[in-house]
Design an enzyme around this catalytic site. Sequence first.
Site, PDB file in Angstrom:
ATOM      1  N   HIS A   5      17.664  -2.918  45.188  1.00 27.66           N
ATOM      2  CA  HIS A   5      18.406  -4.169  45.299  1.00 27.66           C
ATOM      3  C   HIS A   5      19.651  -4.035  44.440  1.00 27.66           C
ATOM      4  O   HIS A   5      19.695  -4.454  43.313  1.00 27.66           O
ATOM      5  CB  HIS A   5      17.509  -5.297  44.780  1.00 27.66           C
ATOM      6  CG  HIS A   5      18.090  -6.659  44.951  1.00 27.66           C
ATOM      7  ND1 HIS A   5      18.598  -7.115  46.131  1.00 27.66           N
ATOM      8  CD2 HIS A   5      18.205  -7.683  44.083  1.00 27.66           C
ATOM      9  CE1 HIS A   5      19.004  -8.360  45.983  1.00 27.66           C
ATOM     10  NE2 HIS A   5      18.788  -8.735  44.748  1.00 27.66           N
TER      11      HIS A   5
ATOM     12  N   ASN B 162      15.917  -9.803  37.948  1.00 28.38           N
ATOM     13  CA  ASN B 162      16.760  -8.613  38.125  1.00 28.38           C
ATOM     14  C   ASN B 162      16.941  -7.835  36.828  1.00 28.38           C
ATOM     15  O   ASN B 162      16.816  -8.417  35.759  1.00 28.38           O
ATOM     16  CB  ASN B 162      18.130  -9.054  38.655  1.00 28.38           C
ATOM     17  CG  ASN B 162      18.114  -9.181  40.158  1.00 28.38           C
ATOM     18  OD1 ASN B 162      17.599  -8.311  40.851  1.00 28.38           O
ATOM     19  ND2 ASN B 162      18.668 -10.272  40.658  1.00 28.38           N
TER      20      ASN B 162
ATOM     21  N   ASN C 108      16.377  -8.128  30.243  1.00 27.35           N
ATOM     22  CA  ASN C 108      15.210  -8.721  30.894  1.00 27.35           C
ATOM     23  C   ASN C 108      13.914  -7.938  30.708  1.00 27.35           C
ATOM     24  O   ASN C 108      12.843  -8.448  30.992  1.00 27.35           O
ATOM     25  CB  ASN C 108      15.509  -8.931  32.385  1.00 27.35           C
ATOM     26  CG  ASN C 108      16.439 -10.111  32.594  1.00 27.35           C
ATOM     27  OD1 ASN C 108      16.565 -10.968  31.709  1.00 27.35           O
ATOM     28  ND2 ASN C 108      17.100 -10.185  33.725  1.00 27.35           N
TER      29      ASN C 108
ATOM     30  N   GLY D  51      13.305 -20.410  40.121  1.00 24.11           N
ATOM     31  CA  GLY D  51      11.917 -20.843  39.942  1.00 24.11           C
ATOM     32  C   GLY D  51      11.691 -22.259  40.439  1.00 24.11           C
ATOM     33  O   GLY D  51      10.763 -22.520  41.218  1.00 24.11           O
TER      34      GLY D  51
ATOM     35  N   ARG E  12      22.607 -12.844  36.398  1.00 27.74           N
ATOM     36  CA  ARG E  12      23.795 -12.012  36.256  1.00 27.74           C
ATOM     37  C   ARG E  12      25.034 -12.872  36.008  1.00 27.74           C
ATOM     38  O   ARG E  12      25.205 -13.907  36.631  1.00 27.74           O
ATOM     39  CB  ARG E  12      23.978 -11.234  37.557  1.00 27.74           C
ATOM     40  CG  ARG E  12      24.665  -9.936  37.391  1.00 27.74           C
ATOM     41  CD  ARG E  12      24.265  -8.966  38.497  1.00 27.74           C
ATOM     42  NE  ARG E  12      24.173  -9.572  39.800  1.00 27.74           N
ATOM     43  CZ  ARG E  12      24.846  -9.146  40.862  1.00 27.74           C
ATOM     44  NH1 ARG E  12      25.670  -8.125  40.752  1.00 27.74           N
ATOM     45  NH2 ARG E  12      24.679  -9.711  42.036  1.00 27.74           N
TER      46      ARG E  12
ATOM     47  N   GLY F 280       9.249 -19.259  34.834  1.00 30.58           N
ATOM     48  CA  GLY F 280      10.711 -19.478  34.854  1.00 30.58           C
ATOM     49  C   GLY F 280      10.979 -20.711  35.713  1.00 30.58           C
ATOM     50  O   GLY F 280      10.717 -20.692  36.915  1.00 30.58           O
ATOM     51  N   ALA F 281      11.418 -21.778  35.073  1.00 30.94           N
ATOM     52  CA  ALA F 281      11.692 -23.026  35.816  1.00 30.94           C
ATOM     53  C   ALA F 281      13.195 -23.238  35.941  1.00 30.94           C
ATOM     54  O   ALA F 281      13.691 -24.357  35.888  1.00 30.94           O
ATOM     55  CB  ALA F 281      11.024 -24.210  35.115  1.00 30.94           C
TER      56      ALA F 281
ATOM     57  N   PHE G 229      16.852 -22.010  38.119  1.00 31.67           N
ATOM     58  CA  PHE G 229      17.310 -22.320  39.478  1.00 31.67           C
ATOM     59  C   PHE G 229      16.390 -21.713  40.537  1.00 31.67           C
ATOM     60  O   PHE G 229      15.969 -22.395  41.458  1.00 31.67           O
ATOM     61  CB  PHE G 229      18.746 -21.834  39.668  1.00 31.67           C
ATOM     62  CG  PHE G 229      19.748 -22.742  39.015  1.00 31.67           C
ATOM     63  CD1 PHE G 229      20.135 -23.924  39.625  1.00 31.67           C
ATOM     64  CD2 PHE G 229      20.283 -22.423  37.775  1.00 31.67           C
ATOM     65  CE1 PHE G 229      21.043 -24.775  39.026  1.00 31.67           C
ATOM     66  CE2 PHE G 229      21.198 -23.266  37.164  1.00 31.67           C
ATOM     67  CZ  PHE G 229      21.590 -24.447  37.783  1.00 31.67           C
TER      68      PHE G 229
HETATM   69  N1  APR Z   1       9.139 -16.911  29.604  1.00 31.40           N
HETATM   70  C1  APR Z   1       9.294 -17.864  30.542  1.00 31.40           C
HETATM   71  N2  APR Z   1      10.491 -18.304  30.940  1.00 31.40           N
HETATM   72  C2  APR Z   1      11.569 -17.761  30.366  1.00 31.40           C
HETATM   73  C3  APR Z   1      11.480 -16.749  29.375  1.00 31.40           C
HETATM   74  C4  APR Z   1      10.183 -16.326  28.996  1.00 31.40           C
HETATM   75  N3  APR Z   1      10.000 -15.380  28.085  1.00 31.40           N
HETATM   76  N4  APR Z   1      12.731 -16.414  28.997  1.00 31.40           N
HETATM   77  C5  APR Z   1      13.573 -17.165  29.719  1.00 31.40           C
HETATM   78  N5  APR Z   1      12.873 -17.990  30.548  1.00 31.40           N
HETATM   79  C6  APR Z   1      13.361 -18.977  31.497  1.00 31.40           C
HETATM   80  C7  APR Z   1      14.601 -19.714  31.029  1.00 31.40           C
HETATM   81  O1  APR Z   1      14.265 -20.733  30.096  1.00 31.40           O
HETATM   82  C8  APR Z   1      15.139 -20.274  32.342  1.00 31.40           C
HETATM   83  O2  APR Z   1      14.651 -21.581  32.597  1.00 31.40           O
HETATM   84  O3  APR Z   1      13.767 -18.364  32.697  1.00 31.40           O
HETATM   85  C9  APR Z   1      14.585 -19.301  33.401  1.00 31.40           C
HETATM   86  C10 APR Z   1      15.669 -18.545  34.149  1.00 31.40           C
HETATM   87  O4  APR Z   1      16.343 -19.459  34.916  1.00 31.40           O
HETATM   88  P1  APR Z   1      17.906 -19.391  35.229  1.00 31.40           P
HETATM   89  O5  APR Z   1      18.635 -19.053  33.986  1.00 31.40           O
HETATM   90  O6  APR Z   1      18.245 -20.639  35.977  1.00 31.40           O
HETATM   91  O7  APR Z   1      18.026 -18.124  36.189  1.00 31.40           O
HETATM   92  P2  APR Z   1      17.783 -18.078  37.768  1.00 31.40           P
HETATM   93  O8  APR Z   1      19.046 -18.345  38.486  1.00 31.40           O
HETATM   94  O9  APR Z   1      16.576 -18.870  38.118  1.00 31.40           O
HETATM   95  O10 APR Z   1      17.473 -16.522  37.965  1.00 31.40           O
HETATM   96  C11 APR Z   1      16.295 -15.957  37.442  1.00 31.40           C
HETATM   97  O11 APR Z   1      16.061 -14.348  39.177  1.00 31.40           O
HETATM   98  O12 APR Z   1      17.446 -13.787  40.931  1.00 31.40           O
HETATM   99  C12 APR Z   1      17.035 -13.452  39.639  1.00 31.40           C
HETATM  100  O13 APR Z   1      18.980 -12.399  38.674  1.00 31.40           O
HETATM  101  C13 APR Z   1      18.166 -13.541  38.650  1.00 31.40           C
HETATM  102  O14 APR Z   1      16.978 -12.416  36.916  1.00 31.40           O
HETATM  103  C14 APR Z   1      17.412 -13.673  37.364  1.00 31.40           C
HETATM  104  C15 APR Z   1      16.197 -14.504  37.780  1.00 31.40           C
END
Ligand code: APR
Length: 308
Positions: A175, A120, A95, A14, A82, A9-10, A12
Amino acid sequence: MRSKITVVGAGFVGSTLVQRLAERDYADVVMFDIVPNMPQGKALDMLEAGPVLGFDSQVTGTNSYEDTVGSDIVVITSGFPRKPGMSRDDLVKKNQEIVSQVTEQVVTYSPDSIIIVVTNPLDAMAQLAHKVSGFPRERVIGMAGVLDTARFRTFIAQEVGASVKDVQAYVLGGHGDTMVPLSRLCTVAGIPIAQLISAERIEQIVQRTRDGGAEIVKLLGTGSAYFAPSASVLQMIDSIILDKKMIMPCAAYLQGEYGIEGLYVGVPVKLGAKGIEEVVEIELTPKEKELLQKSADAVKELVAVMGI
Ligand code: APR
């Protein structure tokens, strides 16, 4: 040889975590995402900060799990954040699929890794990763308590005008809305907060801590918190990579501790090179026990929603 850490997950959380890790300079870091080119772009940008900031960590962005092979630690942040008005609990089905798929790949490519779950609803996703991976509980840990505790410490420090470093606290439980900030054990430079803050104010701060995630979600408008969450994961990784054996609240699979069986709940754990090296049992008052049990029941409901 340098340690290898993969962040799945790259987004915010990540990418902020990868930046923090690169600056620590103790591991090479791989950032995986399904979005083409995006993790590669972010990774290259971070790598180019190396000469300025003086780190030699390799930072690689990828869309291929092959590049994650042999990781010592894998952090799962992939998933939907969320939305305003959405409870953590609403996220579960969304998720579940993502975290299951990712965990399967982690098992294939990094069978000896320690998994840290951030997606989450946290406790349910940690339970899922534990189940899908088949890893021992030492190697599947959820990040929540460090963040919730950091929020609590921030508010306490603000209230009494102290350094955050002097504020010690524990937030246990799931949490979510049922988390259990242990105000009884919260101290400022060793002084119990009950001697410094009125009971009424403490209750308000406890409530603000419980709503800490939602407060940020509301302010941001889109997305959820990521600066403090990524810092919290970093502290867990510091303790593992440097074998510091720090005790901090994390979501751990309980096997009878605190009277809870077979469930991920936030409790103090000792983190070292092997992952969770001990679940630390604090003696709780009957009221605290009741709140922790309530919190565990909420996690259980979510786990039931997933059908695992
Ligand atoms: N494999 C890899 N990456 C994925 C997949 C997958 N199957 N599905 C989605 N993603 C990536 C998205 O492309 C996106 O870049 O996960 C990333 C999620 O990033 P954001 O939408 O910016 O979310 P973020 O704020 O990083 O939060 C991620 O952490 O704190 C928790 O509640 C929050 O569950 C959320 C997670």
